[in-house]
Design an enzyme around this catalytic site. Structure first.
Site, PDB file in Angstrom:
ATOM      1  N   GLY A 178      23.822 -14.487  26.003  1.00 44.25           N
ATOM      2  CA  GLY A 178      23.180 -13.906  24.835  1.00 44.25           C
ATOM      3  C   GLY A 178      21.686 -14.170  24.851  1.00 44.25           C
ATOM      4  O   GLY A 178      20.877 -13.283  24.561  1.00 44.25           O
ATOM      5  N   ALA A 179      21.321 -15.399  25.217  1.00 43.43           N
ATOM      6  CA  ALA A 179      19.912 -15.786  25.248  1.00 43.43           C
ATOM      7  C   ALA A 179      19.810 -17.125  25.962  1.00 43.43           C
ATOM      8  O   ALA A 179      20.810 -17.793  26.224  1.00 43.43           O
ATOM      9  CB  ALA A 179      19.339 -15.877  23.844  1.00 43.43           C
ATOM     10  N   MET A 180      18.565 -17.527  26.268  1.00 47.95           N
ATOM     11  CA  MET A 180      18.300 -18.816  26.906  1.00 47.95           C
ATOM     12  C   MET A 180      17.079 -19.432  26.268  1.00 47.95           C
ATOM     13  O   MET A 180      16.032 -18.792  26.125  1.00 47.95           O
ATOM     14  CB  MET A 180      18.082 -18.632  28.411  1.00 47.95           C
ATOM     15  CG  MET A 180      17.805 -19.930  29.152  1.00 47.95           C
ATOM     16  SD  MET A 180      19.223 -21.055  29.081  1.00 47.95           S
ATOM     17  CE  MET A 180      18.438 -22.589  29.593  1.00 47.95           C
ATOM     18  N   GLU A 181      17.199 -20.712  25.936  1.00 48.37           N
ATOM     19  CA  GLU A 181      16.229 -21.409  25.091  1.00 48.37           C
ATOM     20  C   GLU A 181      15.033 -21.962  25.850  1.00 48.37           C
ATOM     21  O   GLU A 181      14.549 -23.072  25.537  1.00 48.37           O
ATOM     22  CB  GLU A 181      16.934 -22.563  24.359  1.00 48.37           C
ATOM     23  CG  GLU A 181      17.490 -23.674  25.246  1.00 48.37           C
ATOM     24  CD  GLU A 181      18.906 -23.475  25.725  1.00 48.37           C
ATOM     25  OE1 GLU A 181      19.540 -24.472  26.122  1.00 48.37           O
ATOM     26  OE2 GLU A 181      19.393 -22.325  25.700  1.00 48.37           O
ATOM     27  N   ASN A 182      14.482 -21.245  26.802  1.00 52.33           N
ATOM     28  CA  ASN A 182      13.330 -21.750  27.534  1.00 52.33           C
ATOM     29  C   ASN A 182      12.209 -22.101  26.551  1.00 52.33           C
ATOM     30  O   ASN A 182      11.818 -21.260  25.735  1.00 52.33           O
ATOM     31  CB  ASN A 182      12.821 -20.686  28.506  1.00 52.33           C
ATOM     32  CG  ASN A 182      13.930 -20.138  29.382  1.00 52.33           C
ATOM     33  OD1 ASN A 182      14.641 -20.873  30.030  1.00 52.33           O
ATOM     34  ND2 ASN A 182      14.075 -18.825  29.372  1.00 52.33           N
ATOM     35  N   HIS A 234      19.485 -19.864  16.640  1.00 54.57           N
ATOM     36  CA  HIS A 234      20.166 -20.758  17.577  1.00 54.57           C
ATOM     37  C   HIS A 234      19.215 -21.220  18.675  1.00 54.57           C
ATOM     38  O   HIS A 234      19.090 -22.428  18.946  1.00 54.57           O
ATOM     39  CB  HIS A 234      21.358 -20.002  18.182  1.00 54.57           C
ATOM     40  CG  HIS A 234      22.134 -20.749  19.211  1.00 54.57           C
ATOM     41  ND1 HIS A 234      23.410 -21.210  18.994  1.00 54.57           N
ATOM     42  CD2 HIS A 234      21.830 -21.105  20.492  1.00 54.57           C
ATOM     43  CE1 HIS A 234      23.848 -21.825  20.081  1.00 54.57           C
ATOM     44  NE2 HIS A 234      22.908 -21.769  21.016  1.00 54.57           N
ATOM     45  N   GLU A 235      18.519 -20.260  19.294  1.00 57.48           N
ATOM     46  CA  GLU A 235      17.621 -20.631  20.389  1.00 57.48           C
ATOM     47  C   GLU A 235      16.448 -21.455  19.884  1.00 57.48           C
ATOM     48  O   GLU A 235      15.981 -22.369  20.579  1.00 57.48           O
ATOM     49  CB  GLU A 235      17.127 -19.380  21.115  1.00 57.48           C
ATOM     50  CG  GLU A 235      18.222 -18.476  21.662  1.00 57.48           C
ATOM     51  CD  GLU A 235      19.250 -19.215  22.497  1.00 57.48           C
ATOM     52  OE1 GLU A 235      18.869 -20.150  23.226  1.00 57.48           O
ATOM     53  OE2 GLU A 235      20.435 -18.868  22.424  1.00 57.48           O
ATOM     54  N   GLU A 265      24.634 -27.275  22.692  1.00 62.60           N
ATOM     55  CA  GLU A 265      25.159 -26.018  22.175  1.00 62.60           C
ATOM     56  C   GLU A 265      25.874 -26.192  20.845  1.00 62.60           C
ATOM     57  O   GLU A 265      25.764 -25.337  19.957  1.00 62.60           O
ATOM     58  CB  GLU A 265      26.079 -25.370  23.206  1.00 62.60           C
ATOM     59  CG  GLU A 265      25.384 -25.001  24.499  1.00 62.60           C
ATOM     60  CD  GLU A 265      24.167 -24.095  24.295  1.00 62.60           C
ATOM     61  OE1 GLU A 265      24.048 -23.448  23.238  1.00 62.60           O
ATOM     62  OE2 GLU A 265      23.315 -24.043  25.204  1.00 62.60           O
ATOM     63  N   HIS A 310      17.203 -25.106  19.564  1.00 65.80           N
ATOM     64  CA  HIS A 310      17.176 -25.776  20.866  1.00 65.80           C
ATOM     65  C   HIS A 310      15.789 -26.342  21.200  1.00 65.80           C
ATOM     66  O   HIS A 310      15.693 -27.220  22.064  1.00 65.80           O
ATOM     67  CB  HIS A 310      17.559 -24.802  21.977  1.00 65.80           C
ATOM     68  CG  HIS A 310      19.019 -24.677  22.222  1.00 65.80           C
ATOM     69  ND1 HIS A 310      19.839 -25.755  22.438  1.00 65.80           N
ATOM     70  CD2 HIS A 310      19.814 -23.575  22.306  1.00 65.80           C
ATOM     71  CE1 HIS A 310      21.076 -25.336  22.652  1.00 65.80           C
ATOM     72  NE2 HIS A 310      21.096 -24.015  22.572  1.00 65.80           N
TER      73      HIS A 310
END
Length: 832
Positions: free
Chosen positions: A256-260, A290-291, A313, A294
């Protein structure tokens, strides 16, 4: 390639401390490869010792360690030996790397709408060495300074604020210490919308062909972004630490996404091209929040090793829902969690691959990924809600603040987190953690009533732990009863024994519907009484509490998968309640589940046409009464488009005639109609190609592949199977869409020959498809021929010793789903 083991990571982190990375990427070398020159400065605790660094290059041009040349031929299985290290070291590797097309590493995709290319980095879990040389483990964090050369018409976005230093040349601001898997560079002719909040520069970026929907949705995305920043700043007491905050919506993203940090990457399906339901907007808002959470839990403080990835998570899953409810318009986020996220997690819990939330020591990085599922997200979040009920919210937040402050820019463990909560609350958490985090499985909760003359005379709540995973889990929950839309009673209780008397229900009117865990505060299998299930077709729509309705649906889904509720029972409840549903998440999730799982999986093929028509009637009934352009109208239209057998209606909608309001120019809706027609054999490849030409975009091309694979003739199936399983250069998304369409067929006879081929051809794809992407193909392409013969082939395949970890884990879960269908059909027969 070898996977880093926990023992190796511990040894290396004791020896090596990374000071900095300087990375130069040349993305102007064509569509297949890019240049990577990286310098790593690090210290060695034992001068003279040997170590290694991770490197997965297409070609190595030079390696220099402390001024001496090393032989590129010494690189073996992705590892470059580092002999005779000094106290202070400098390593420079000049290499050519390969772009990926499976969503891992530096992924490059072409947008058919205009032929432009886009690049993004997704370095989770072990893909960083395919972009630059590095010590690839989460506890060796370091600052990054990155420069990028790119085609002059491209924009570059990354973890640090970007500055264009010359045409086609970009410099990113040096980052705070980051784990390798958080580093990203996104480059291409992205279009951007910018804003600012509380001193933080904000950016949204997407493909040029998505300019109009990006600009249309920007205000809403920025609003949720700003509300989340304010909420988390207040809750954590620590300001966002990573400079700019960019959100890049990229093509063909696996997750869905990535928290870079500073550069969140999201799948670009969140930039809705056409109409969107309220729950779709909620899902996007939840992903945004959500991201962002993080940035503190995961980025500022990173787990020491992959076995604590669940905590990142679970924490983000909990915090995003909390933030949406407390700070945004999406106040029913927990309802969405109940009907979507927890249903996903309960499915993972039913599988033989179930595992504890925490405490499963991952012996290597790849094995850690196999326990990264709905348990890590949904069950972990539910456990945190129970932890808050156990220690109190103020104490929980105080412990979180202490943990984040103490471990800032470093790494933490489950033990560190629990110690912080324990210190803040004064509570002993050993027993709680053992029951909730360190033991797999979920308890079964039910309520038995005794009644006389329409009044409850006794009520007992039963808590039963799974026999193969015994535990003593306390549950803070409630039980509610309803009759004709009126709440007859609601009792809050803490369950800390196998049976608890619910005195608050005694001498109340006997309810038509009685729901344990009515507010969905805990993680448990909720079993409804036969009387309650029998009343649902007329009673459920009258229950005014959406959270309770979601719990009821979740319980019915569980019962279907455990062969305790017949598929027809779910269809009866759907027919009685769906057209009067008011909550967007319940409305759309239950429609999708009824169409694609209850009818599309659990019912035998010969029963599906009549059942689909039953669903289509529900859709038409709601469409006739819903406000034009509303979520209800859109959900109803989608259900009709996917299930109706009225080819005259479908052909009209496909060509733009007689469409419901708001769908006049909605390409995504048109593809639902086209897929239905294709599945029925009403369209040729040439017909599908004409629809693709009218939607000459990435999404249009993917939908066309799915529709071609769904056509019910042998030639279409042979072509689709070759495209899916052969070395045809198909991207991760193309493989997924081919798999989604393939098993559509009027009878098993058409696709049965491919059952045996699946168990040979799909595992073999591990030779050229990355583990993350292949795990999805294994699931989506699993044979939808639900027979004992398929089950035998599946069992035989699982006995093989050559399956990769991702293939094996996905196959275990798919095999479990197959056996659930067989058990249901055995229990309810052909009349199901």
């Amino acid at each position: 390639m070898r996977s880093l083991t926990l023992a190796e990571a511990r040894d290396r982190s004791e020896l090596i401390t990374v000071g900095s990375y300087a990375v130069q990427l040349d993305l102007d070398q064509g569509a297949e490869v890019f240049g990577s020159v990286a310098t790593v400065r690090f210290t060695c605790a034992s001068p003279g010792a040997d170590s290694w660094v991770d490197l997965k290059a297409r070609e190595i041009h030079s390696i220099r360690l402390n001024g001496r040349e090393l032989d590129p031929a010494t690189v073996d299985e992705g590892r470059l030996p580092l002999p005779g290290l000094a106290a202070d070291n400098e390593l420079t590797v000049d290499a050519t790397m390969a772009y990926s097309h499976d969503g891992q590493g530096l992924h490059r995709a072409t947008d058919p709408a205009d032929g432009r290319d886009y690049v993004y980095g997704h370095l989770f879990l072990d893909a960083a060495p395919s972009v630059f040389v590095c010590f690839d483990q989460p506890d060796l964090k370091a600052p990054y300074g990155i420069t990028v050369k790119a085609p002059q018409e491209w924009t570059v976005i990354g973890n640090g604020a970007t500055t264009q230093t010359a045409p086609g040349e970009w410099r990113l601001a040096t980052t705070k210490p980051l784990a390798t898997y958080f580093v990203t560079v996104c480059a291409g002719p992205y279009v951007s919308v910018r804003d600012e909040h509380d001193g933080i520069p904000l950016g949204l970026h997407a493909r040029q062909s998505l300019r109009e929907p990006l600009e249309r949705h920007a205000a809403e995305i920025f609003e949720v972004t700003k509300q989340s920043f304010d909420y988390f700043h207040g809750l954590f007491g620590i300001r966002y630490p990573f400079g700019d905050y960019d959100q890049v919506f990229v093509p063909e993203f696996n997750a869905g996404a990535m928290e870079n940090p500073g550069c969140v990457v999201l799948r670009d399906q969140y930039i809705f091209r056409g109409a969107a339901t309220q729950d779709e907007l909620l899902t996007r808002a939840n992903t945004v929040s959500h991201e962002m959470s993080h940035m503190w839990f995961g980025d500022l403080v990173t787990m020491k090793w992959w076995d604590d990835l669940w905590l990142n998570e679970s924490f983000a899953e909990y915090m995003s829902h909390r933030c949406l409810v407390d700070a945004t318009q999406y106040t029913e986020a927990w309802v969405d969690s109940s009907i979507e996220r927890k249903v996903w997690g309960y499915g993972a819990e039913r599988s033989p691959s179930t595992h504890p939330v925490a405490g499963v020591e991952a012996l290597d990085a790849i094995s850690a990924l196999q326990n990264f599922d709905g348990i890590s997200y949904a069950k972990g979040a539910a456990a945190l809600r129970q932890l808050i009920a156990y220690v109190g919210d103020d104490r929980f937040i105080a412990g979180v603040r202490a943990y984040l402050t103490d471990k800032s820019y470093g790494n933490g463990t489950l033990a560190d987190f629990l110690a912080a909560i324990q210190a803040a609350s004064g509570s002993d958490l050993d027993g709680w953690a053992k029951a909730w985090l360190l033991t797999a499985g979920r308890d079964t909760i039910s309520v038995d009533l005794a009644e006389e003359s329409g009044r409850v005379t006794a009520a007992t709540l039963t808590r039963e732990a799974p026999a193969d995973h015994p535990a003593d889990r306390p549950h803070a929950l409630d039980v509610a009863g309803w009759t004709d839309g009126t709440q007859t009673a609601r009792v809050e209780t803490t369950v800390a024994a196998p049976e608890v008397s619910l005195e608050g229900l005694v001498d109340t009117p006997t309810p038509a519907v009685l729901v344990p865990n009515a507010s969905d505060l805990t993680w448990a299998r909720v079993v409804l009484s036969d009387k309650t299930i029998g009343a649902l077709p007329t009673q459920l729509s009258q229950v005014p509490d959406a959270q309770t309705r979601a719990v009821v649906w979740s319980s019915l889904v569980d019962g279907l998968h455990t062969a305790e509720v017949a598929p027809t029972v779910l269809l009866d409840v759907f027919e009685g309640a769906w057209t009067r549903e008011r909550n967007s998440s319940i409305l759309t999730r239950t429609a999708g589940y009824a169409e694609h799982v209850v009818v599309g999986v659990f019912l035998p093929r010969e029963q599906r046409p009549a059942a689909r028509e039953r669903l289509a009637r529900c859709g038409r009934a709601l469409l006739d009464t819903a406000e034009p352009g509303s979520t209800s109208s859109l959900a109803a239209a989608r259900l009709v488009a996917g299930t109706s057998a009225d080819e005259e209606l479908l052909r009209g909608w496909a060509t733009g005639h007689g469409l419901p309001a708001g769908l006049e120019d909605d390409g995504d809706f048109r593809w639902i109609v086209v897929r239905n027609l294709a599945r029925r054999g009403a369209l040729s490849d040439a017909d599908i190609e004409r629809f693709r030409a009218s939607d000459d975009t990435l999404q249009g091309s993917l939908n066309a592949l799915m529709c071609r694979a769904a056509r019910p003739d042998p030639e279409a199936k042979a072509w689709a199977w070759d495209q899916l399983t052969g070395r045809n250069g198909r991207s991760n998304y193309e493989m997924n869409h081919l798999a989604r369409g393939f098993w559509a067929a009027p009878s098993d006879d058409l696709v049965e020959p491919y059952v045996a081929r699946y168990f040979v051809d799909v595992p073999a794809m591990s030779a050229w498809v990355g583990e993350d992407a292949l795990s999805r193909v294994v699931t989506l392409a699993f044979p939808q021929v639900y027979t004992d013969a398929t089950a035998r082939r599946s069992a035989e395949t699982l006995e093989r010793g050559d399956l990769t970890p991702a293939v094996r884990r996905s196959l275990v879960d798919a095999d479990a789903d197959l056996r659930e269908v067989l058990a249901s059909r055995a229990a309810f027969g052909d009349s199901a």
